[in-house]
Design an enzyme around this catalytic site. Structure first.
Site, PDB file in Angstrom:
ATOM      1  N   CYS A  69       8.048 -18.861 -16.237  1.00 11.59           N
ATOM      2  CA  CYS A  69       6.757 -19.516 -16.009  1.00 11.59           C
ATOM      3  C   CYS A  69       6.802 -20.880 -16.683  1.00 11.59           C
ATOM      4  O   CYS A  69       7.070 -20.966 -17.891  1.00 11.59           O
ATOM      5  CB  CYS A  69       5.672 -18.638 -16.638  1.00 11.59           C
ATOM      6  SG  CYS A  69       4.024 -19.351 -16.593  1.00 11.59           S
ATOM      7  N   CYS A 203       6.356 -25.094 -11.077  1.00 11.14           N
ATOM      8  CA  CYS A 203       5.545 -23.885 -11.217  1.00 11.14           C
ATOM      9  C   CYS A 203       6.273 -22.827 -10.401  1.00 11.14           C
ATOM     10  O   CYS A 203       6.635 -23.081  -9.245  1.00 11.14           O
ATOM     11  CB  CYS A 203       4.140 -24.116 -10.663  1.00 11.14           C
ATOM     12  SG  CYS A 203       3.148 -22.613 -10.591  1.00 11.14           S
TER      13      CYS A 203
HETATM   14  N1  DGL Z   1       3.774 -19.640 -12.285  1.00 12.19           N
HETATM   15  C1  DGL Z   1       3.365 -20.262 -13.468  1.00 12.19           C
HETATM   16  C2  DGL Z   1       4.122 -21.547 -13.758  1.00 12.19           C
HETATM   17  O1  DGL Z   1       5.301 -21.594 -13.502  1.00 12.19           O
HETATM   18  C3  DGL Z   1       1.911 -20.438 -13.781  1.00 12.19           C
HETATM   19  C4  DGL Z   1       0.859 -20.185 -12.805  1.00 12.19           C
HETATM   20  C5  DGL Z   1      -0.448 -19.965 -13.545  1.00 12.19           C
HETATM   21  O2  DGL Z   1      -0.596 -18.892 -14.118  1.00 12.19           O
HETATM   22  O3  DGL Z   1      -1.268 -20.897 -13.553  1.00 12.19           O
HETATM   23  O4  DGL Z   1       3.565 -22.501 -14.266  1.00 12.19           O
END
Ligand code: DGL
Length: 281
Positions: A69, A203
Site C-alpha cells: 500500500c 496506489c
Molecule cells: N491502495 C492503497 C495505496 O496504495 C490505498 C488506498 C486507500 O486506502 O486509500 O495507496
C-alpha cells in the site's frame, strides 16, 4: 510465511504477482477493511492502523511483512522501521518493507542504496507523473526520493482522492474512467499540457484501472506497474534474505480482513477471479 498488508483490496494486485513468482512461499494477506480507505485519513491514524496490522501478521508467524500500500508506506514505513520495530519484541528477527523504494528504483533506474545523483541519471531531464491518494501525495515521498537521485527530473503529482474508494466499491466503468480522466487533466495542468515520460500509478488499487490510464495517456508515456516492479525487487531481496523463506505450509495462501469476509470475498473475486475466500482477522 510472508505477510502482505493493504488497507483493502488494492494490495491483491501486488500479491497476485508475488504468488505467481514465488509459488512455494506461504503468503498471508491482511486487508484493513474496517478502516479502508486510508488515503484521506490523518497520518497518526494511518501509522496506528498499519502498526496494528503488521503486529497481527507478526503474531500469526510472518517474519517479513510487505506493505502493499503506497499510503501506508509513504506515511508510516519510516516510523515503523526507525522508531517502533527496533524497540519492539520483534527487533532483530522481523522486518517490514514498503513499495515506494522499488518504484523509485524503477522510475530513476537507480538502486535504492544510491542516494546521490550519479552518471548517467543525473543528466535525466524527463518528467515523471505520480498519481496517488491525498496522503501519498502530501507525504512528498516520491518527489523527495526521485529528486535525490535525479535532480533534473520534473516530478509532478496528482491526487486522485476518490479513485481507490471507487475501485474498491466497484463503481461503474464510466465513473472510474471519469475519475482517471480528471486525474490526468489535473496533472497536465501542472505540466502545461505536456504528458509525462513516465507515470507512477502510486496506489495499489490503480493497476485495476491501468487500462483507463493507458487509454488517456499517450503511447510514449511509460506506465510503471507496481505489481511487476515490486515483485522484481522482492525477488532480489529474498535471494539475499533466505531466512525469511521456508516454513511448514509452503505455497499456501491465506487471506484475512478486518471487515466482513463474505462481502470482501465477493468483491475480491471481481478483481482476481479464482482468489480464495477471505476469513475474519
Ligand atoms: N491502495 C492503497 C495505496 O496504495 C490505498 C488506498 C486507500 O486506502 O486509500 O495507496
Amino acid at each position: 510465511m510472508i505477510g502482505v498488508f493493504d488497507s483493502g483490496l488494492g494490495g491483491l494486485t501486488v500479491l497476485r504477482t508475488l504468488t505467481e513468482r514465488f509459488s512455494a512461499v506461504h503468503f498471508v494477506y491482511l486487508a484493513d477493511h474496517a478502516h479502508v480507505p486510508y488515503g484521506n485519513r490523518p497520518s497518526e491514524e494511518i501509522v496506528e492502523y498499519t502498526k496494528g496490522c503488521v503486529e497481527d501478521l507478526f503474531v500469526r508467524g510472518a517474519k517479513l511483512v510487505l506493505l502493499g500500500c503506497n499510503t501506508a508506506t509513504a506515511v508510516s514505513l519510516r516510523r515503523l522501521q526507525q522508531q517502533w520495530l527496533p524497540k519492539s519484541r520483534w527487533a532483530g528477527t522481523h522486518n517490514v518493507l514498503g513499495i515506494v523504494a522499488p518504484t523509485v528504483e524503477a522510475a530513476t533506474q537507480t538502486p535504492w542504496a544510491v542516494t546521490s545523483p550519479q552518471y548517467p541519471q543525473k543528466y535525466n531531464t524527463d518528467t515523471i507523473g505520480v498519481f496517488g491518494t491525498t496522503r501519498t501525495v502530501t507525504s512528498g515521498v516520491y518527489p523527495e526520493e526521485i529528486r535525490k537521485r535525479c535532480p533534473k527530473v520534473t516530478v509532478v503529482q496528482q491526487i486522485c482522492s476518490g479513485l481507490a474508494g471507487a475501485i474498491e466499491e466497484k463503481r461503474p466503468e464510466h465513473l472510474l474512467e471519469e475519475l482517471v480522466r480528471e486525474g490526468i487533466a489535473g496533472l497536465l495542468k501542472e505540466t502545461g499540457g505536456m504528458p509525462p515520460h513516465r507515470a507512477i500509478l502510486g496506489c495499489t488499487h490503480f493497476p485495476l484501472v491501468e487500462h483507463l490510464f493507458r487509454k488517456h495517456l499517450p503511447p510514449f508515456t511509460r506506465i510503471l506497474s507496481q505489481p511487476e516492479v515490486v515483485s522484481d525487487s522482492f525477488e532480489d531481496y529474498l535471494a539475499r534474505r533466505t531466512n525469511y523463506l521456508g516454513g511448514e505450509e509452503r505455497g499456501k495462501l491465506s487471506l484475512l480482513t478486518t471487515g466482513d469476509p463474505i462481502e470482501v470475498s465477493e468483491k475480491a473475486r471481481v478483481f482476481w477471479p479464482g482468489v480464495p475466500s477471505f476469513a475474519r482477522a
